[in-house]
Scaffold this motif. Structure first.
Motif, PDB file in Angstrom:
ATOM      1  N   ASP A  55       0.843  -1.181   0.000  1.00 28.59           N
ATOM      2  CA  ASP A  55       0.000   0.000   0.000  1.00 28.59           C
ATOM      3  C   ASP A  55       0.887   1.243   0.000  1.00 28.59           C
ATOM      4  O   ASP A  55       1.944   1.272   0.628  1.00 28.59           O
ATOM      5  CB  ASP A  55      -0.908   0.009   1.228  1.00 28.59           C
ATOM      6  CG  ASP A  55      -1.962  -1.088   1.167  1.00 28.59           C
ATOM      7  OD1 ASP A  55      -2.309  -1.503   0.034  1.00 28.59           O
ATOM      8  OD2 ASP A  55      -2.418  -1.528   2.228  1.00 28.59           O
ATOM      9  N   ASN A  57       3.360   4.159  -1.823  1.00 27.88           N
ATOM     10  CA  ASN A  57       4.438   3.994  -2.808  1.00 27.88           C
ATOM     11  C   ASN A  57       5.435   2.943  -2.316  1.00 27.88           C
ATOM     12  O   ASN A  57       5.580   2.696  -1.129  1.00 27.88           O
ATOM     13  CB  ASN A  57       5.119   5.336  -3.106  1.00 27.88           C
ATOM     14  CG  ASN A  57       5.911   5.876  -1.935  1.00 27.88           C
ATOM     15  OD1 ASN A  57       5.599   5.596  -0.777  1.00 27.88           O
ATOM     16  ND2 ASN A  57       6.929   6.649  -2.220  1.00 27.88           N
ATOM     17  N   ASP A 377      -3.127   3.468  -9.371  1.00 25.28           N
ATOM     18  CA  ASP A 377      -2.776   3.915  -8.023  1.00 25.28           C
ATOM     19  C   ASP A 377      -3.438   5.254  -7.697  1.00 25.28           C
ATOM     20  O   ASP A 377      -3.113   5.889  -6.700  1.00 25.28           O
ATOM     21  CB  ASP A 377      -1.257   4.001  -7.837  1.00 25.28           C
ATOM     22  CG  ASP A 377      -0.559   4.779  -8.944  1.00 25.28           C
ATOM     23  OD1 ASP A 377      -1.193   5.655  -9.552  1.00 25.28           O
ATOM     24  OD2 ASP A 377       0.627   4.509  -9.206  1.00 25.28           O
ATOM     25  N   TYR A 394      -2.746  -0.383 -14.946  1.00 23.00           N
ATOM     26  CA  TYR A 394      -1.385  -0.377 -14.389  1.00 23.00           C
ATOM     27  C   TYR A 394      -0.472   0.394 -15.340  1.00 23.00           C
ATOM     28  O   TYR A 394      -0.315   0.023 -16.508  1.00 23.00           O
ATOM     29  CB  TYR A 394      -0.899  -1.814 -14.217  1.00 23.00           C
ATOM     30  CG  TYR A 394       0.312  -1.961 -13.322  1.00 23.00           C
ATOM     31  CD1 TYR A 394       0.250  -1.630 -11.971  1.00 23.00           C
ATOM     32  CD2 TYR A 394       1.505  -2.456 -13.827  1.00 23.00           C
ATOM     33  CE1 TYR A 394       1.352  -1.794 -11.143  1.00 23.00           C
ATOM     34  CE2 TYR A 394       2.611  -2.628 -13.012  1.00 23.00           C
ATOM     35  CZ  TYR A 394       2.532  -2.287 -11.666  1.00 23.00           C
ATOM     36  OH  TYR A 394       3.627  -2.447 -10.851  1.00 23.00           O
ATOM     37  N   ASN A 398       4.396   3.635 -12.474  1.00 26.86           N
ATOM     38  CA  ASN A 398       3.503   3.369 -11.349  1.00 26.86           C
ATOM     39  C   ASN A 398       4.213   3.558 -10.010  1.00 26.86           C
ATOM     40  O   ASN A 398       5.420   3.774  -9.948  1.00 26.86           O
ATOM     41  CB  ASN A 398       2.933   1.955 -11.465  1.00 26.86           C
ATOM     42  CG  ASN A 398       4.029   0.904 -11.426  1.00 26.86           C
ATOM     43  OD1 ASN A 398       4.541   0.565 -10.362  1.00 26.86           O
ATOM     44  ND2 ASN A 398       4.420   0.395 -12.597  1.00 26.86           N
ATOM     45  N   ARG A 399       3.462   3.422  -8.948  1.00 24.91           N
ATOM     46  CA  ARG A 399       4.001   3.670  -7.606  1.00 24.91           C
ATOM     47  C   ARG A 399       4.983   2.602  -7.145  1.00 24.91           C
ATOM     48  O   ARG A 399       5.691   2.783  -6.151  1.00 24.91           O
ATOM     49  CB  ARG A 399       2.867   3.771  -6.599  1.00 24.91           C
ATOM     50  CG  ARG A 399       2.120   2.459  -6.378  1.00 24.91           C
ATOM     51  CD  ARG A 399       0.929   2.650  -5.460  1.00 24.91           C
ATOM     52  NE  ARG A 399       0.202   1.395  -5.253  1.00 24.91           N
ATOM     53  CZ  ARG A 399      -0.928   1.314  -4.554  1.00 24.91           C
ATOM     54  NH1 ARG A 399      -1.442   2.402  -4.014  1.00 24.91           N
ATOM     55  NH2 ARG A 399      -1.525   0.162  -4.394  1.00 24.91           N
ATOM     56  N   ASN A 400       5.022   1.450  -7.843  1.00 24.31           N
ATOM     57  CA  ASN A 400       5.889   0.356  -7.428  1.00 24.31           C
ATOM     58  C   ASN A 400       7.294   0.426  -8.021  1.00 24.31           C
ATOM     59  O   ASN A 400       8.142  -0.406  -7.693  1.00 24.31           O
ATOM     60  CB  ASN A 400       5.260  -0.977  -7.830  1.00 24.31           C
ATOM     61  CG  ASN A 400       3.924  -1.211  -7.167  1.00 24.31           C
ATOM     62  OD1 ASN A 400       3.785  -1.041  -5.964  1.00 24.31           O
ATOM     63  ND2 ASN A 400       2.920  -1.574  -7.958  1.00 24.31           N
TER      64      ASN A 400
END
Length: 679
Positions: A55, A57, A377, A394, A398-400
């Protein structure tokens, strides 16, 4: 992408024999742009590493390190605890760089180093890997391939499932059964992502040698899971798909194509008789035939990915592949609903040339050019997102993302340089890229902290925190931080161009060159890290209501000047490049270059020899500050909304991007002429 035994937060099982993970392992996107398509004639390639799907970043520490050339004793082995892979060291192994997990070298190396990408001293570069194993829910030919030549990971997970089932039947709790299975199953010692760079880079002197060594190990030891690997040298680039435990295909990448590839296989047909350009396992067709999955096109050509992969992309693969193709080629004849995308693509506009800024923008892309989609996100509270949601997808940026990187190879540099790498270390959307050569000898201390939580002295954790502040306060910052880093990167690109031009003809020994580029890298990172810490503090102040702090961040003219360069040709005094400042009105002065094209006028650099051995090359640092800020102020709302619908070198490029690119060309020509006169 990672599939770690100890730290994994999603199920390691990726095939039909396993239970679907609670969070899909949609991660990592690779790209290649052939040298005939780039502005400077280099191969550009790279990847975004996405992990760990938490959850908020992503937060997963990365280190940038140099592994010294090493002498080993008989019996010394490379050990990767993540997969149980062991391989004998050679008597002497070369120096190489990696961007590794902060948890590297933890005792028995239970989680692996995950070296991800790097250069070696022979000029070979590598990024490993884009994980390509299908997800558990996916249907397709891979399910039948699994019965004939299963990955080691599949076999190990099957064994763990049996151990757990037996333990539960004996009355053990779920937790006890899981622990018993994890501690007692037999690791098969296959090659996985965690050890690939540590295996290849210290041992090979060409990209082809790297592919051949990978092939040999896969033949002997097998693959832990499916992957896509890129290996390059100054002359060529190889793309390799690992399709099953012992099957693989690698191609020498063509100079006139581009590709975008997330977590699945993409290869179509190849000429297996073309040994110069194709390296493949001897049974790649036979295994597919035995599994009953061999697929052919209308002309009878064996289709690799379709024979070994799923029959439909996952939603995360579909969205990233489509977005990447349409970003690099807006007029490409592809549709989101297409069942498959071709790997090797020819741009619609063949005269278009891509820049490193286009590569950065690709890795930062959040569907700005596809208004029908939004990043998943950014799902608003109360919205019920579907598995394959029609709106929230996605994104590439992205934040990942924890490790975006872009490599440029094929420059006219001595072999030991390898090329230029641009490293993000943090979420691509809000982290600055910095450049370095492959022949650096060490890295600054702020790339070394191995802490698993925020560390103010860590480059990674500072970048991660900046992204956290920006993404958690999107209405306040918008794209202010990204725009600030873009302005900084423009200055870095000019600085890097000056270095490239110098080292092409400097005639330095390997030791002289590596010492100079290391010194300049330390100087650059010192300035940029201090700027990152300042940005971090200004953001914290702005969140508390300090309007002056926000105004400071929005004003790119407050960026620091980049440091002078230490350039000295062999048997000569250092050279100093002095760049006069120019006013906004200079941007309106148009002159014609030798090809008759309009370029923005700028004062010619003065080049003079210096007797003082401490003299440096003064880089063209931020001569565009005022111009950048003026245009950004005018266009800020539009940029926040769309970030431009095309790559920065596309038809809708801003006036600033166009003018600065042309100015750089004019400077380069004048600079080369002056060098010849004075050196």
């Amino acid at each position: 992408m990672k599939s770690k035994h100890i730290k994994t937060i999603f199920a390691a099982a990726l095939f039909s024999t396993m239970v679907l993970a609670a969070k899909p392992a949609e991660a990592c996107t690779g790209f290649i742009i052939g040298k005939d398509l780039t502005e400077d004639g280099t191969f550009m390639f790279g990847r975004t590493e996405d992990y760990p799907f938490q959850d908020g970043n992503a937060a997963h520490n990365k280190n940038f390190i140099v592994h010294e050339a090493t002498t080993y004793q008989d019996g010394d082995v490379l050990h990767e605890g993540d997969t149980g892979f062991n391989y004998p060291h050679e008597a002497t192994e070369m120096k190489y760089t990696t961007v590794s997990d902060g948890s590297r070298d933890d005792g028995e190396n239970l989680n692996g180093d995950y070296g991800e990408h790097g250069f070696n001293e022979a000029g070979v570069s590598m990024t490993a890997t884009v994980t390509a194993s299908p997800l558990a829910y996916q249907k397709g030919n891979h399910k039948e391939i699994e019965k004939v030549d299963p990955f080691a990971q599949v076999l190990e997970e099957q064994e763990k499932a049996k151990i757990k089932e037996k333990a539960l039947a004996e009355g053990k709790t779920e937790e006890e059964a899981d622990a018993l299975a994890e501690s007692t199953y037999h690791r098969l010692g296959a090659l996985g992502e965690s050890g690939m760079t540590d295996l290849i880079l210290p041992r090979v002197k060409t990209a082809r040698e790297g592919v051949e060594l990978m092939a040999k190990v896969l033949d002997d030891r097998g693959a832990y899971d499916g992957n896509i690997v890129l290996i390059a040298d100054p002359n060529e680039l190889w793309y390799m798909e690992i399709l099953s435990r012992h099957q693989y295909v690698a191609i020498k990448y063509p100079a006139d194509k581009f590709s975008v590839f997330p977590n699945t296989w993409f290869l179509g047909s190849v000429d297996f008789n073309d040994k110069e350009n194709v390296i493949a396992s001897k049974d790649v067709i036979a295994v597919a035939k035995k599994a009953g999955t061999a697929t052919y096109d209308k002309d009878g050509n064996f289709l690799i990915a379709r024979s070994y992969g799923p029959n439909k992309y996952s939603p995360g693969d579909q969205s990233r592949a489509f977005a990447g193709i349409k970003w690099l080629d807006p007029d490409a004849d592809v549709h989101y609903e297409d069942q498959f995308y071709d790997l090797l693509r020819t741009p619609t506009h063949k005269d278009h040339k891509y820049t490193v800024q286009d590569a950065f923008a690709l890795q930062r892309n959040r569907f700005e050019h596809l208004p029908q989609f939004k990043p998943d996100d950014e799902v608003p509270a109360g919205y019920h997102k579907k598995w394959d949601d029609p709106v929230y997808k996605y994104a590439l940026g992205n934040r990942n993302v924890i490790d975006p990187h872009v490599y440029q190879t094929g420059l006219k540099l001595p072999v030991g340089f390898g090329g230029v790498a641009w490293m993000g270390l943090g979420q691509s959307r809000n982290t600055p890229y910095i450049s370095y050569y492959g022949n650096i000898t060490k890295t600054p201390d702020y790339f070394h902290p191995q802490s698993q939580s925020y560390d103010t002295n860590s480059w990674y954790w500072t970048a991660q925190h900046i992204d956290e502040l920006a993404s958690s306060n999107a209405s306040l910052f918008g794209k202010t931080i990204q725009n600030r880093w873009k302005a900084l990167e423009r200055a870095e690109i000019k600085r890097q161009k000056m270095q490239n031009d110098f080292y092409e003809t400097a005639g330095l020994t390997a030791e002289q060159a590596s010492g100079a580029v290391t010194q300049d890298f330390f100087a650059l990172t010192d300035v940029v890290f201090k700027e990152m810490k300042l940005v971090e503090s200004k953001m914290e102040a702005a969140i508390k209501g300090d309007r002056a702090a926000l105004a400071y961040l929005e004003d790119v003219s407050t960026l620091p000047e980049l440091p002078a360069l230490h350039l000295k040709k062999a048997d000569s005094a250092p050279t100093s490049f002095e760049q006069k400042k120019f006013d906004l009105k200079d941007l309106d002065k148009i002159v014609q270059n030798e090809n008759g094209k309009s370029i923005h006028h700028m004062v010619t650099p003065i080049v003079t020899p210096e007797k003082d051995m401490k003299a440096m090359v003064k880089q063209v640092a931020h001569q565009d500050k005022a111009a950048t800020y003026s245009l950004m102020t005018t266009e800020k709302k539009a940029m926040d909304k769309t970030d431009n619908a095309l790559p920065e070198t596309g038809a809708k490029s801003s006036l600033l991007a166009s003018s600065l690119g042309l100015v750089s060309l004019a400077l380069a020509g004048a600079l080369m002429k002056k060098k010849k006169e004075t050196v």
